[in-house]
Design an enzyme around this catalytic site. Structure first.
Site, PDB file in Angstrom:
ATOM      1  N   SER A 132      34.098  46.883  27.653  1.00 42.15           N
ATOM      2  CA  SER A 132      34.290  45.837  28.655  1.00 42.15           C
ATOM      3  C   SER A 132      33.225  44.774  28.404  1.00 42.15           C
ATOM      4  O   SER A 132      32.209  45.049  27.759  1.00 42.15           O
ATOM      5  CB  SER A 132      34.117  46.424  30.057  1.00 42.15           C
ATOM      6  OG  SER A 132      33.982  45.407  31.025  1.00 42.15           O
ATOM      7  N   TYR A 145      29.378  52.340  36.108  1.00 39.62           N
ATOM      8  CA  TYR A 145      30.418  51.827  35.212  1.00 39.62           C
ATOM      9  C   TYR A 145      29.804  50.936  34.134  1.00 39.62           C
ATOM     10  O   TYR A 145      30.081  51.103  32.941  1.00 39.62           O
ATOM     11  CB  TYR A 145      31.459  51.050  36.009  1.00 39.62           C
ATOM     12  CG  TYR A 145      32.497  50.385  35.130  1.00 39.62           C
ATOM     13  CD1 TYR A 145      33.502  51.129  34.533  1.00 39.62           C
ATOM     14  CD2 TYR A 145      32.459  49.017  34.891  1.00 39.62           C
ATOM     15  CE1 TYR A 145      34.452  50.525  33.715  1.00 39.62           C
ATOM     16  CE2 TYR A 145      33.396  48.405  34.080  1.00 39.62           C
ATOM     17  CZ  TYR A 145      34.391  49.169  33.491  1.00 39.62           C
ATOM     18  OH  TYR A 145      35.321  48.569  32.679  1.00 39.62           O
TER      19      TYR A 145
END
Length: 251
Positions: A132, A145
């Site tokens: 990401s 995360y």
């Protein structure tokens, strides 16, 4: 016929990547937690597709997946499974975070190592690790995360350099999308305040990138500019900016 193994294949980016490989005529091995969703996807796809329902948060699941693929020639491994947990670090659920670490880090690490060894012995194969844009940043309110995606980024870049020194024909690619319109947002408990890319557009860039051996795949010009600009902002200031961006996502 070439074959791709895709984790987290029942929705979002994983499903879109499965569709893109299918469009190119690839056979597939798909895994996810939802047996029914896997069966529906299997019936819809026009290419040979095998499925196995697994929860990669469970200790033995990555090894079970690897064993399931024994005897099947896997040409591309797509480590896509992952999720986020939103909130202040002192308030988020510890069990959820431990499951996050199991899926986002441990399962990806195990599968990357096991399949990479096989690819090296064979002299061919490609790995796509889905990270990401968060993998280049510190992420207050999504701390676990962001930290997990930093791990994916650094691990993949390190492996890529080792492969380069070995003059290996095996490649590893790193997908780093920004906001994408998927069920990730619902599970993490957030909503985006900016326009998200479609999973289909991200998948097209991802599949093209991994098949051409591209190391870092960053879909979208704005996402590319954002990641580039972040390198010139002091870490503490970048963390403050990220905090306010994340706080605006509260449902």
């Amino acid at each position: 016929m070439m074959r791709a193994l895709i984790t987290g294949a029942t929705s979002g980016i994983g499903r879109a990547i499965a569709m893109e490989f299918s469009r190119r005529g690839w056979a597939l091995v798909l895994t996810g937690r939802n047996q029914k969703a896997l069966e529906e996807l299997q019936q819809m796809l026009p290419v040979p597709t095998e499925i196995i329902a697994l929860d990669l948060a469970e200790d033995q699941a990555p090894f079970a997946l690897y064993e399931f693929c024994r005897g099947k020639r896997i040409d591309v491994l797509v480590n896509n499974a992952g999720f986020g947990v939103f909130g202040e670090f002192t308030e988020t659920d510890l069990q959820q975070e431990l499951e996050l670490l199991q899926v986002n880090i441990r399962a990806l690490h195990i599968l990357t190592k096991l399949f990479l060894r096989d690819f090296q012995k064979r002299g061919s194969g490609r790995i796509l690790n889905v990270a990401s844009s968060a993998g280049f940043l510190t992420g207050p309110l999504l701390s676990s995360y962001y930290a997990s995606k930093n791990y994916v980024v650094r691990l993949s870049l390190a492996i890529a350099e080792e492969l380069r020194h070995q003059h290996s024909r095996v490649t590893i690619s790193l997908l780093c999308p920004g906001p994408v319109d998927t069920k990730f947002n619902d599970r993490a408990g957030v909503r985006f305040r900016v326009k998200a890319m479609s999973a289909e557009d991200v998948a097209k860039e991802a599949v093209f990138g991994v098949l051409t051996g591209k190391l870092i795949i960053i879909p979208g010009m704005l996402n590319q500019l954002g990641i580039f600009a972040s390198h010139f902002v002091p870490q503490q200031l970048m963390s403050r900016i990220t905090y306010y961006i994340q706080a605006a996502k509260r449902n």
